[in-house]
Design a protein around this motif. Structure first.
Motif, PDB file in Angstrom:
ATOM      1  N   MET A  71      84.009  13.991 106.134  1.00 15.83           N
ATOM      2  CA  MET A  71      83.753  13.205 104.931  1.00 15.83           C
ATOM      3  C   MET A  71      82.551  13.745 104.169  1.00 15.83           C
ATOM      4  O   MET A  71      82.548  13.790 102.932  1.00 15.83           O
ATOM      5  N   ILE A  72      81.516  14.172 104.889  1.00 16.53           N
ATOM      6  CA  ILE A  72      80.328  14.730 104.254  1.00 16.53           C
ATOM      7  C   ILE A  72      80.685  15.954 103.433  1.00 16.53           C
ATOM      8  O   ILE A  72      80.249  16.113 102.275  1.00 16.53           O
ATOM      9  N   ASN A  73      81.478  16.839 103.996  1.00 15.69           N
ATOM     10  CA  ASN A  73      81.809  18.076 103.301  1.00 15.69           C
ATOM     11  C   ASN A  73      82.750  17.846 102.124  1.00 15.69           C
ATOM     12  O   ASN A  73      82.633  18.522 101.092  1.00 15.69           O
ATOM     13  N   ILE A  74      83.665  16.893 102.249  1.00 18.84           N
ATOM     14  CA  ILE A  74      84.520  16.545 101.112  1.00 18.84           C
ATOM     15  C   ILE A  74      83.682  15.959  99.981  1.00 18.84           C
ATOM     16  O   ILE A  74      83.844  16.313  98.803  1.00 18.84           O
ATOM     17  N   THR A  75      82.758  15.067 100.344  1.00 23.71           N
ATOM     18  CA  THR A  75      81.867  14.464  99.349  1.00 23.71           C
ATOM     19  C   THR A  75      80.990  15.513  98.686  1.00 23.71           C
ATOM     20  O   THR A  75      80.769  15.488  97.469  1.00 23.71           O
ATOM     21  N   ARG A  76      80.517  16.448  99.467  1.00 24.16           N
ATOM     22  CA  ARG A  76      79.677  17.532  98.924  1.00 24.16           C
ATOM     23  C   ARG A  76      80.443  18.373  97.910  1.00 24.16           C
ATOM     24  O   ARG A  76      79.913  18.700  96.837  1.00 24.16           O
ATOM     25  N   MET A  77      81.696  18.695  98.219  1.00 21.49           N
ATOM     26  CA  MET A  77      82.500  19.485  97.283  1.00 21.49           C
ATOM     27  C   MET A  77      82.787  18.706  96.004  1.00 21.49           C
ATOM     28  O   MET A  77      82.754  19.267  94.902  1.00 21.49           O
ATOM     29  N   CYS A  78      83.044  17.408  96.140  1.00 22.68           N
ATOM     30  CA  CYS A  78      83.292  16.586  94.954  1.00 22.68           C
ATOM     31  C   CYS A  78      82.052  16.492  94.080  1.00 22.68           C
ATOM     32  O   CYS A  78      82.148  16.531  92.843  1.00 22.68           O
ATOM     33  N   SER A  79      80.876  16.363  94.711  1.00 18.39           N
ATOM     34  CA  SER A  79      79.635  16.283  93.931  1.00 18.39           C
ATOM     35  C   SER A  79      79.364  17.603  93.206  1.00 18.39           C
ATOM     36  O   SER A  79      78.865  17.608  92.078  1.00 18.39           O
ATOM     37  N   MET A  80      79.708  18.720  93.842  1.00 17.51           N
ATOM     38  CA  MET A  80      79.543  20.026  93.185  1.00 17.51           C
ATOM     39  C   MET A  80      80.448  20.134  91.955  1.00 17.51           C
ATOM     40  O   MET A  80      80.044  20.667  90.917  1.00 17.51           O
ATOM     41  N   PHE A  81      81.663  19.611  92.075  1.00 15.20           N
ATOM     42  CA  PHE A  81      82.600  19.643  90.953  1.00 15.20           C
ATOM     43  C   PHE A  81      82.084  18.792  89.791  1.00 15.20           C
ATOM     44  O   PHE A  81      82.110  19.220  88.628  1.00 15.20           O
ATOM     45  N   LEU A  82      81.574  17.587  90.087  1.00 16.19           N
ATOM     46  CA  LEU A  82      81.042  16.712  89.042  1.00 16.19           C
ATOM     47  C   LEU A  82      79.784  17.313  88.417  1.00 16.19           C
ATOM     48  O   LEU A  82      79.574  17.216  87.205  1.00 16.19           O
ATOM     49  N   TRP A  83      78.936  17.918  89.247  1.00 20.00           N
ATOM     50  CA  TRP A  83      77.718  18.557  88.750  1.00 20.00           C
ATOM     51  C   TRP A  83      78.063  19.692  87.794  1.00 20.00           C
ATOM     52  O   TRP A  83      77.423  19.872  86.763  1.00 20.00           O
ATOM     53  N   ASP A  84      79.098  20.444  88.131  1.00 14.69           N
ATOM     54  CA  ASP A  84      79.536  21.553  87.277  1.00 14.69           C
ATOM     55  C   ASP A  84      80.034  21.052  85.930  1.00 14.69           C
ATOM     56  O   ASP A  84      79.930  21.752  84.920  1.00 14.69           O
ATOM     57  N   ARG A  85      80.575  19.816  85.896  1.00 14.68           N
ATOM     58  CA  ARG A  85      81.068  19.219  84.655  1.00 14.68           C
ATOM     59  C   ARG A  85      79.982  18.419  83.932  1.00 14.68           C
ATOM     60  O   ARG A  85      80.272  17.676  82.994  1.00 14.68           O
ATOM     61  N   TYR A  86      78.724  18.538  84.391  1.00 16.07           N
ATOM     62  CA  TYR A  86      77.569  17.844  83.798  1.00 16.07           C
ATOM     63  C   TYR A  86      77.678  16.325  83.909  1.00 16.07           C
ATOM     64  O   TYR A  86      77.066  15.600  83.125  1.00 16.07           O
ATOM     65  N   ASP A  87      78.459  15.841  84.860  1.00 14.97           N
ATOM     66  CA  ASP A  87      78.513  14.406  85.149  1.00 14.97           C
ATOM     67  C   ASP A  87      77.431  14.117  86.186  1.00 14.97           C
ATOM     68  O   ASP A  87      77.702  13.968  87.376  1.00 14.97           O
ATOM     69  N   TRP A  96      73.923  11.092  97.358  1.00 12.83           N
ATOM     70  CA  TRP A  96      73.196  10.159  98.218  1.00 12.83           C
ATOM     71  C   TRP A  96      74.002   9.779  99.458  1.00 12.83           C
ATOM     72  O   TRP A  96      73.438   9.306 100.455  1.00 12.83           O
ATOM     73  N   ILE A  97      75.314   9.974  99.410  1.00 17.05           N
ATOM     74  CA  ILE A  97      76.137   9.685 100.585  1.00 17.05           C
ATOM     75  C   ILE A  97      75.830  10.667 101.705  1.00 17.05           C
ATOM     76  O   ILE A  97      75.859  10.307 102.897  1.00 17.05           O
ATOM     77  N   LEU A  98      75.517  11.916 101.347  1.00 10.10           N
ATOM     78  CA  LEU A  98      75.321  12.958 102.352  1.00 10.10           C
ATOM     79  C   LEU A  98      74.188  12.648 103.333  1.00 10.10           C
ATOM     80  O   LEU A  98      74.403  12.689 104.552  1.00 10.10           O
ATOM     81  N   PRO A  99      72.965  12.344 102.877  1.00  3.97           N
ATOM     82  CA  PRO A  99      71.914  12.052 103.859  1.00  3.97           C
ATOM     83  C   PRO A  99      72.173  10.796 104.670  1.00  3.97           C
ATOM     84  O   PRO A  99      71.844  10.756 105.861  1.00  3.97           O
ATOM     85  N   PHE A 100      72.776   9.768 104.060  1.00  5.17           N
ATOM     86  CA  PHE A 100      73.046   8.543 104.813  1.00  5.17           C
ATOM     87  C   PHE A 100      74.000   8.804 105.970  1.00  5.17           C
ATOM     88  O   PHE A 100      73.759   8.388 107.110  1.00  5.17           O
TER      89      PHE A 100
END
Length: 231
Positions: A71-87, A96-100
């Motif tokens: 789940m951490i790695n899926i969330t990390r990839m999704c956050s990278m995709f959103l970051w790339d789209r300036y979201d 924030w899900i990753l450290p928790f």
């Protein structure tokens, strides 16, 4: 898949405490460390002790442990995709899900190792060392580096979404990092020493993270207050 680099997006939303470009290479080391303890976990599937397969006798890291890592790695990839789209808001929420989840995985590992430590010390002592020095330290590095990125991301949201001025935002970011560091020091030194005493990697990643913030904002003839705070 990606339209630009993570560094280019970070440069679009700068803070006084944005980490320097050389800190991006830390993810390579962290991912390598994560692959190392995962490889040890795979090897343990084929090794046996007096009770059976080493991976589940005793069960230090149950299946939910590895499910959370997925789940951490899926969330990390999704956050990278959103970051790339300036979201930035969506990306930071996911960050924030990753450290928790990482700290909860550490909690599971500490508790289960302590529970079975006496039996392992007699029957399979190498598992104790592999778990302490490879898995737990590797997870701690991942958790703290994810926390660094999440806190800096929170500062970006405060500045560019909530309109909080940057010197104040950067001070908030550094104060949050300092608070987490003090809490960890108290837990490791006094309250949970028997669990955390072998997790030595945290302070190294703190030095690297704060160092990346310091070198990014350092100006010899114009030393900002937050640069001094960071140093």
């Amino acid at each position: 898949l990606f339209q630009t680099s993570s560094r280019n997006v970070s440069n679009t939303f700068p803070l006084e405490v944005t980490m320097d470009w050389w800190s991006d290479s830390f993810w390579i080391m962290i991912d390598f460390w994560s692959k190392a303890w995962l490889l040890v976990a795979v090897v343990s599937l084929f090794k046996r002790n007096v009770l059976g397969p080493e991976s589940c006798n005793p069960e230090i890291h149950p299946p939910v442990f590895y499910l959370m890592w997925t789940m951490i790695n899926i969330t990390r990839m999704c956050s990278m995709f959103l970051w790339d789209r300036y979201d930035i808001l969506g990306a930071i929420i996911l960050r924030w899900i990753l450290p928790f989840l990482s700290f909860y995985m550490l909690y599971m590992s500490y508790c289960n190792l302590n529970k079975h430590k006496a039996w392992l010390a007699i029957n399979n002592p190498s598992v104790i060392s592999w778990t302490r020095y490879l898995t737990q330290n590797g997870l701690a590095v991942f958790a703290w580096w994810s926390l660094f990125n999440a806190v800096v991301g929170l500062g970006i949201v405060l500045k560019y979404k909530a309109g909080v001025p940057d010197p104040l935002v950067s001070t908030i970011v550094l104060t949050i990092v300092s608070s987490f560091t003090i809490i960890w020091f108290i837990l490791q030194s006094f309250l949970l020493n028997k669990y955390l005493r072998y997790t030595f990697s945290v302070y190294a990643i703190l030095i690297l993270g704060l160092g990346a913030m310091f070198t990014r904002s350092y100006r010899f003839h114009d030393l900002a207050a937050n640069t001094v705070y960071c140093g």
